[in-house]
Write an enzyme that holds these catalytic residues in place. Structure first.
Site, PDB file in Angstrom:
ATOM      1  CB  SER A  28      -0.925  -0.012   1.218  1.00  0.00           C
ATOM      2  OG  SER A  28      -1.620   1.213   1.350  1.00  0.00           O
ATOM      3  CG  ASN A 110      -9.070  -7.204   7.121  1.00  0.00           C
ATOM      4  OD1 ASN A 110      -8.586  -6.783   6.081  1.00  0.00           O
ATOM      5  ND2 ASN A 110      -8.351  -7.894   7.997  1.00  0.00           N
ATOM      6  CD  GLU A 174      -7.079  -4.760  11.966  1.00  0.00           C
ATOM      7  OE1 GLU A 174      -6.990  -4.809  10.735  1.00  0.00           O
ATOM      8  OE2 GLU A 174      -7.294  -3.708  12.588  1.00  0.00           O
ATOM      9  CG  HIS A 243      -4.203  -8.395   8.825  1.00  0.00           C
ATOM     10  ND1 HIS A 243      -4.721  -7.746   7.726  1.00  0.00           N
ATOM     11  CD2 HIS A 243      -4.623  -7.694   9.909  1.00  0.00           C
ATOM     12  CE1 HIS A 243      -5.418  -6.696   8.137  1.00  0.00           C
ATOM     13  NE2 HIS A 243      -5.367  -6.647   9.448  1.00  0.00           N
ATOM     14  CB  CYS A 358      -6.678  -9.911   1.570  1.00  0.00           C
ATOM     15  SG  CYS A 358      -5.170  -9.784   2.545  1.00  0.00           S
TER      16      CYS A 358
END
Length: 428
Positions: A28, A110, A174, A243, A358
């Site tokens: 990111s 998440n 999370e 994570h 994810c």
């Protein structure tokens, strides 16, 4: 009664963008400010879903909430029409505005922690909505996600959807990205492994608070022998494993992980082997934490196929890294537990720090519980075709950073959302 696991993938939204909002997420940060491709991103995610459908795996999807959202902006004191609120926030508080534009709900790992019916205290499937309190742009999702999950799983005989945990970062949660379930079969009782961090002032923050994991276990009625709390390795967190699912993935009797994923791997492995007969633990050796994070080797999906075998669904970046690919091949050959390897291209998600795992939330359900899910959120080949055509028509091709303040993008996002809601309601 037959139990299957449904993978609910997040549909990548029309405001997919690279704002670099996620501290500790190296991908990111490195792609912040780049031009995003929402249409290509959504179609890549859909292509992954189609691969799972073609493998015979049950597949659903969760739609993105409308973005940008004015709700957190109004809560911060901005008022007027939606357009006035958005313009003022973009000018006066750009960070809050970018959070209100985030498409990060696409990472449905998440969204919630799912406790399967055989493990819960009341025999229902429980979904505890994650509060995502550690990051502003994620925290604004929590209430949207809670309302969505209530729509998808409305039947209280089979499901209990819990609101996000309160008390902010002290209960930072999370979701399923820090939860693994080891079991002899999706319909059998299993061991729920909750991975969490520990405040220590390292390079990056730990996002999953142990209190949150313990609260999830209590809320869902997990017995002590069905829960195990594992501390994340600080080295893994500092390498960018924000994570647990960046360094470990499990399915039924198989755990695939990096040797440095956990602070005390021996204790965890002993608990798994004690409580999960036939467990296979596959450590992939000769892969650095940095290469594991860069390729998202462990942010893969392991799914059970209709014939009982397992498939590993990997991002294409793993195959493109010769050393990681070779190390994985050696590890899989030694174990023999995974029958098939499937490579998918989800580069648009990967560039924002989210791989195949994810993008999906795993929900084990009996036949009766599956019938109680709202059908608009389930996919078969025909509905997949219609959803892909909808994305082709309504999703923007590109979104640059400056586009987020353009009212034309806001209008395009509203039009896409309306088309998507019509698609969902048509199947109800």
């Amino acid at each position: 009664m037959t139990t299957v696991e449904i993978n609910f993938d997040g549909l990548i939204g029309p405001t997919h963008n690279y704002a670099g909002l996620s501290l500790g997420n190296l991908a990111s940060a490195s792609n912040a400010g780049a031009i995003a491709r929402p249409r290509a991103a959504a179609l890549q995610g859909l292509a992954k879903m189609r691969r799972l459908i073609d493998l015979g795996v049950a597949q659903g999807f969760l739609p993105p909430p409308l973005r940008p959202t004015t709700r957190p902006l109004r809560a911060a004191g901005f008022d007027g029409t939606d357009a006035e609120v958005l313009r003022a926030a973009a000018s006066d508080d750009p960070q809050l505005f970018r959070a209100a534009c985030s498409a990060s709900s696409m990472w449905t790992a998440n969204a919630a922690t799912v406790i399967a019916a055989p493990d819960s205290g009341d025999g229902r499937t429980h979904l505890v909505t994650a509060n995502l309190a550690s990051m502003l742009h994620r925290a604004v999702e929590a209430q949207d996600t809670f309302r969505l999950l209530e729509r998808v799983f409305p039947d209280r005989e089979h499901f209990q959807v819990h609101a996000p945990l309160p008390l902010g970062a002290h209960f930072g949660d999370e979701g399923a990205a820090n939860h693994m379930r080891l079991t002899a079969g999706h319909g059998e009782a299993g061991l729920n492994v909750f991975a969490h961090g520990k405040p220590r002032g390292g390079r990056f923050p730990e996002r999953q608070a142990p209190r949150a994991s313990q609260a999830v276990a209590r809320l869902t009625g997990l017995r002590g022998d069905r829960a195990y709390f594992a501390l994340q390795s600080s080295d893994a967190v500092d390498a960018g494993a924000f994570h647990n699912d960046v360094v470990a993935v499990a399915n039924e009797t198989v755990l695939l992980c990096h040797p440095e994923a956990f602070a005390d791997p021996a204790a965890l492995y002993a608990a798994i082997e004690l409580r999960t007969p036939g467990a296979t633990i596959i450590e992939v050796e000769d892969v650095t934490l940095e290469d594991a994070v860069a390729t998202y080797l462990f942010n893969s999906q392991i799914v059970t196929l209709p014939d009982g075998g397992m498939a590993l669904v990997l991002p294409i970046e793993v195959r493109e890294h010769a050393g990681v690919w070779a190390a994985l091949d050696r590890a899989l050959a030694r174990s023999g537990a995974i029958a098939e390897v499937v490579v998918v291209d989800v580069r648009e998600s990967m560039r924002n720090g989210g791989g195949p795992a994810c993008l999906r939330l795993r929900v084990p359900v009996s036949q009766a519980a599956r019938a109680a899910i709202q059908p608009g959120y389930l996919l078969d080949p025909a509905r997949w075709d219609a959803l892909a055509a909808l994305v082709e028509r309504w999703w923007p091709q590109t979104v640059a950073p400056d586009d987020l303040t353009n009212p034309e993008l806001w209008a395009a996002a509203r039009a896409a959302d309306e088309a998507l809601q019509t698609f969902i309601e048509a199947a109800a």
